[in-house]
Design a protein around this motif. Structure first.
Motif, PDB file in Angstrom:
ATOM      1  N   TRP A  95       0.845  -1.186   0.000  1.00 28.69           N
ATOM      2  CA  TRP A  95       0.000   0.000   0.000  1.00 28.69           C
ATOM      3  C   TRP A  95       0.885   1.243   0.000  1.00 28.69           C
ATOM      4  O   TRP A  95       1.882   1.297   0.739  1.00 28.69           O
ATOM      5  CB  TRP A  95      -0.834   0.030   1.265  1.00 28.69           C
ATOM      6  N   THR A 124      -0.202  -5.245   2.854  1.00 28.82           N
ATOM      7  CA  THR A 124      -1.222  -4.265   3.216  1.00 28.82           C
ATOM      8  C   THR A 124      -1.245  -4.057   4.727  1.00 28.82           C
ATOM      9  O   THR A 124      -0.685  -4.838   5.489  1.00 28.82           O
ATOM     10  CB  THR A 124      -2.630  -4.717   2.783  1.00 28.82           C
ATOM     11  N   THR A 144      -4.731   2.838  -0.178  1.00 32.87           N
ATOM     12  CA  THR A 144      -4.993   1.470   0.291  1.00 32.87           C
ATOM     13  C   THR A 144      -5.739   0.679  -0.787  1.00 32.87           C
ATOM     14  O   THR A 144      -6.849   0.204  -0.554  1.00 32.87           O
ATOM     15  CB  THR A 144      -5.817   1.488   1.592  1.00 32.87           C
TER      16      THR A 144
END
Length: 220
Positions: A95, A124, A144
């Motif tokens: 991310w 992530t 994200t």
């Protein structure tokens, strides 16, 4: 692809057919929020006094691997060690929200961008995690992107222990309290992707990652 305009147009047509104003009136929003706030909750399973331990146990049951670290900056070294132990190399995407972590110090080649079809490892964070079922709650956004946990073969998720909640209702309440309304996409991830469509045989990775590793940050 931005579908917000199409969604607004569809909802607008529905409201027009119901003889309602084009936009949501304040009283309608207040009524809906009051209903959510005061509607009785269904019975929920117990998770015990240690929510983090229950989440870990359920994540393991869902075929994740789990490790704990003390601080977020420890994540690159822990991920590098896990990847090396499984012979997965050191190239990954993460991310953009995690781009400032000290990836290079751990010998990893991590790019803070959305993945392409060739990227094998996606890293992530998580908006929250649900102890009840060992589930990660991931919200999409510019920093994200959902593709990071959907496209690569291996998904590594970093979740703060303080963001582990007992039940789904607690996670949804957190979204409402912090964001007001959910983003365009909310994904609930419970272990690797799997299917048993063919002869009732479990196959991992059919519709997404077939390997999920969760790092719990105890100091966050």
């Amino acid at each position: 692809m931005d579908t917000s305009k199409a969604r607004s147009a569809i909802l607008g047509r529905i409201r027009k057919a119901q003889a309602r104003p084009a936009s949501v009136a304040d009283f309608e929003r207040d009524t809906a929020e009051a209903y959510v706030a005061h509607h009785p909750l269904a019975p929920r399973p117990g998770v015990g006094p240690d929510v983090t331990a229950h989440f870990e146990a359920q994540a393991l049951r869902m075929m994740c691997t789990v490790a704990r670290i003390r601080a977020l900056d420890d994540a690159p070294a822990a991920i590098a060690a896990w990847l090396a132990a499984h012979g997965l190399g050191g190239a990954a995407v993460c991310w953009p929200a995690l781009g400032a972590l000290p990836w290079g110090r751990s010998g990893l080649a991590v790019e803070p961008r959305a993945p392409s079809g060739d990227d094998k490892i996606g890293i992530t964070g998580a908006f929250a995690a649900v102890a009840e079922t060992g589930t990660l709650m991931l919200l999409s956004g510019p920093d994200t992107p959902a593709a990071t946990h959907l496209l690569p073969e291996t998904h590594i998720a970093i979740v703060a222990a303080s963001r582990i909640v007992p039940h789904y209702e607690d996670g949804f309440a957190l979204v409402r309290a912090e964001l007001g309304q959910p983003p365009r996409a909310m994904n609930l991830v419970s272990g690797p992707s799997r299917t048993a469509d063919i002869e009732q045989t479990i196959v991992l990775g059919a519709h997404g990652p077939y390997r999920v590793h969760v790092l719990i940050v105890e100091g966050a």
